[in-house]
Design a protein around this motif. Structure first.
Motif, PDB file in Angstrom:
ATOM      1  N   VAL A  39       8.730   2.309   4.769  1.00 32.76           N
ATOM      2  CA  VAL A  39       8.686   3.749   5.028  1.00 32.76           C
ATOM      3  C   VAL A  39       9.255   4.511   3.833  1.00 32.76           C
ATOM      4  CG1 VAL A  39       9.579   5.609   6.492  1.00 32.76           C
ATOM      5  CG2 VAL A  39       8.726   3.497   7.528  1.00 32.76           C
ATOM      6  N   GLN A  40      10.325   3.989   3.251  1.00 35.80           N
ATOM      7  CA  GLN A  40      10.887   4.651   2.074  1.00 35.80           C
ATOM      8  C   GLN A  40       9.872   4.659   0.937  1.00 35.80           C
ATOM      9  OE1 GLN A  40      13.734   6.238   2.309  1.00 35.80           O
ATOM     10  NE2 GLN A  40      13.399   7.068   0.251  1.00 35.80           N
ATOM     11  N   ASP A  41       9.175   3.535   0.739  1.00 33.55           N
ATOM     12  CA  ASP A  41       8.144   3.455  -0.291  1.00 33.55           C
ATOM     13  C   ASP A  41       7.002   4.419   0.022  1.00 33.55           C
ATOM     14  OD1 ASP A  41       6.605   2.700  -2.439  1.00 33.55           O
ATOM     15  OD2 ASP A  41       6.246   0.648  -1.748  1.00 33.55           O
ATOM     16  N   THR A  42       6.661   4.531   1.320  1.00 33.72           N
ATOM     17  CA  THR A  42       5.626   5.484   1.744  1.00 33.72           C
ATOM     18  C   THR A  42       5.994   6.892   1.334  1.00 33.72           C
ATOM     19  OG1 THR A  42       4.939   4.134   3.623  1.00 33.72           O
ATOM     20  CG2 THR A  42       4.487   6.494   3.767  1.00 33.72           C
ATOM     21  N   TRP A  62      -2.312  11.185   6.807  1.00 33.43           N
ATOM     22  CA  TRP A  62      -2.113  10.903   5.390  1.00 33.43           C
ATOM     23  C   TRP A  62      -0.962   9.923   5.201  1.00 33.43           C
ATOM     24  CZ3 TRP A  62       1.566  13.446   1.748  1.00 33.43           C
ATOM     25  CH2 TRP A  62       1.265  13.180   0.414  1.00 33.43           C
ATOM     26  N   LEU A  63       0.135  10.150   5.918  1.00 30.22           N
ATOM     27  CA  LEU A  63       1.289   9.266   5.802  1.00 30.22           C
ATOM     28  C   LEU A  63       0.974   7.869   6.349  1.00 30.22           C
ATOM     29  CD1 LEU A  63       4.175  11.723   6.785  1.00 30.22           C
ATOM     30  CD2 LEU A  63       3.662  10.827   4.502  1.00 30.22           C
ATOM     31  N   TYR A  64       0.230   7.798   7.447  1.00 32.19           N
ATOM     32  CA  TYR A  64      -0.163   6.490   7.982  1.00 32.19           C
ATOM     33  C   TYR A  64      -1.059   5.752   6.990  1.00 32.19           C
ATOM     34  CZ  TYR A  64       1.777   6.334  12.709  1.00 32.19           C
ATOM     35  OH  TYR A  64       2.626   6.226  13.786  1.00 32.19           O
ATOM     36  N   THR A  68       0.034   2.211   5.607  1.00 31.09           N
ATOM     37  CA  THR A  68      -0.845   1.049   5.777  1.00 31.09           C
ATOM     38  C   THR A  68      -1.047   0.331   4.456  1.00 31.09           C
ATOM     39  OG1 THR A  68      -1.976   2.097   7.641  1.00 31.09           O
ATOM     40  CG2 THR A  68      -3.124   0.290   6.545  1.00 31.09           C
ATOM     41  N   ASN A  69      -1.289   1.085   3.399  1.00 31.48           N
ATOM     42  CA  ASN A  69      -1.480   0.476   2.078  1.00 31.48           C
ATOM     43  C   ASN A  69      -0.217  -0.249   1.619  1.00 31.48           C
ATOM     44  OD1 ASN A  69      -4.152   1.287   1.800  1.00 31.48           O
ATOM     45  ND2 ASN A  69      -3.605   3.254   0.901  1.00 31.48           N
ATOM     46  N   VAL A  70       0.953   0.353   1.880  1.00 35.18           N
ATOM     47  CA  VAL A  70       2.216  -0.301   1.518  1.00 35.18           C
ATOM     48  C   VAL A  70       2.337  -1.638   2.251  1.00 35.18           C
ATOM     49  CG1 VAL A  70       4.733  -0.171   1.713  1.00 35.18           C
ATOM     50  CG2 VAL A  70       3.438   1.840   0.953  1.00 35.18           C
TER      51      VAL A  70
END
Length: 332
Positions: A39-42, A62-64, A68-70
């Motif tokens: 989440v921090q990386d997101t 957008w955040l999801y 997801t990519n992270v």
């Protein structure tokens, strides 16, 4: 950049989704600490691409997408979590060997407040708790990363197929196919039932009171009457696990005898009842020191799983449990 004109507004908006995003990443990764890092990386990636967000999708979507990519990046690097029951057959107490594996091996517990957003809808809360149970999150680890994301988004978070397709840059048909394959895989895995810790009904509360009383008295005969006949005891970071009354009782009376005189502090983890366990100090001084985070699985009035996570230096601060207990400590 839509109507999120200032950095303060972005911060506020992102914080609204922190708990649900952490829950999503936890289900994907099986690690409470990896989920927090994801989440921090997101949010770091969101800040870096702040100017590129044109508002064509909601900020939440957008955040999801970023989260997801992270997670997919981490999973493609080979990270996969398991429980001892996923890695070996049960041992018998008489010949049990404690073999420690690296902490990156293990499915980790997580405090409810980190991953379960509060909602007034009892059905939504029940589904949310169900979806962070140890057994369910362990089963998710058997799915390929994209199937895992599809199943969580569709079945847990109730996204529409077209929304998931947009998030994953794929087609609705591909999403539906991935969901079908994920369901088939989970159907082939025996996911043990367990009941939520909050809110407890009267029978559950009584069972936990009986467990606490029996364990603190170290009355193993009484304790085993509370267990399902094929109950399981596991102790990460060791890959040992035991099954059934006889072996679990024998373990507590032999290799685990140091737990005699323990005290238990109630908490919750993964939507299930849990206890911080403190053993008497080995030097004989007054007080008790952390020994294990016990996460209990309960079904039909009996305890089906005793999951003792022994790395208390990691777990007790995360769960807000005291560093030690003195003799005057009273459970609140």
């Amino acid at each position: 950049m839509s109507d999120l004109a200032t950095s303060t507004e972005l911060d506020t908006a992102m914080d609204l989704y922190r708990v649900e995003l952490t829950g999503y990443c936890y289900r994907m990764l099986g690690s409470s600490f990896d989920a927090e890092d994801a989440v921090q990386d997101t949010y770091v990636r969101a800040w870096r691409s702040f100017e590129k967000f044109e508002g064509r999708s909601s900020l939440r979507s957008w955040l999801y997408r970023i989260a997801t990519n992270v997670c997919l990046d981490l999973l493609n690097a080979g990270k996969k979590r398991a429980r001892p029951m996923d890695l070996s057959a049960p041992q018998h107490q008489a010949s049990a060997v404690l073999n420690e594996r690296p902490e990156v091996t293990w499915l980790e517990p997580v405090p409810d407040g980190r991953v379960l957003p509060q909602t007034a809808d009892p059905a939504e809360m029940a589904l949310a708790r169900e979806s962070v149970r140890l057994a369910f999150v362990a089963a998710l680890q058997h799915l390929p990363p994209k199937q895992r994301a599809v199943l969580i988004l569709r079945e847990v978070l109730a996204w529409k197929a077209d929304e998931v397709a947009t998030l994953l840059d794929t087609t609705v048909a591909s999403v539906n196919s991935a969901l079908q394959r994920a369901r088939a895989t989970l159907a082939g895995i025996r996911i043990r039932e367990s009941e939520a810790a909050d809110p407890l009904d009267a029978d559950q509360a009584k069972l936990l009171e009986q467990y606490l009383s029996a364990f603190e008295a170290y009355d193993i005969s009484r304790l085993t009457t509370l267990l399902h006949e094929d109950a399981v005891l596991s102790m990460p970071p060791f890959d040992l696990w035991l099954q059934g009354h006889e072996d679990i009782a024998a373990w507590h009376l032999n290799q685990g005898i140091g737990c005699k005189g323990s005290r238990l502090i109630p908490t919750t983890a993964n939507g299930m009842p849990a206890f911080g366990q403190y053993r008497p100090r080995e030097d004989g001084a007054p007080g008790h020191l952390p020994w294990a985070l016990q996460v209990l699985e309960v079904s039909d009035g009996r305890i089906t799983g005793l999951n003792a996570f022994l790395d208390t230096a990691r777990w007790f601060p995360l769960f807000g449990l005291p560093e030690q207990l003195d003799e005057a400590y009273e459970v609140q």
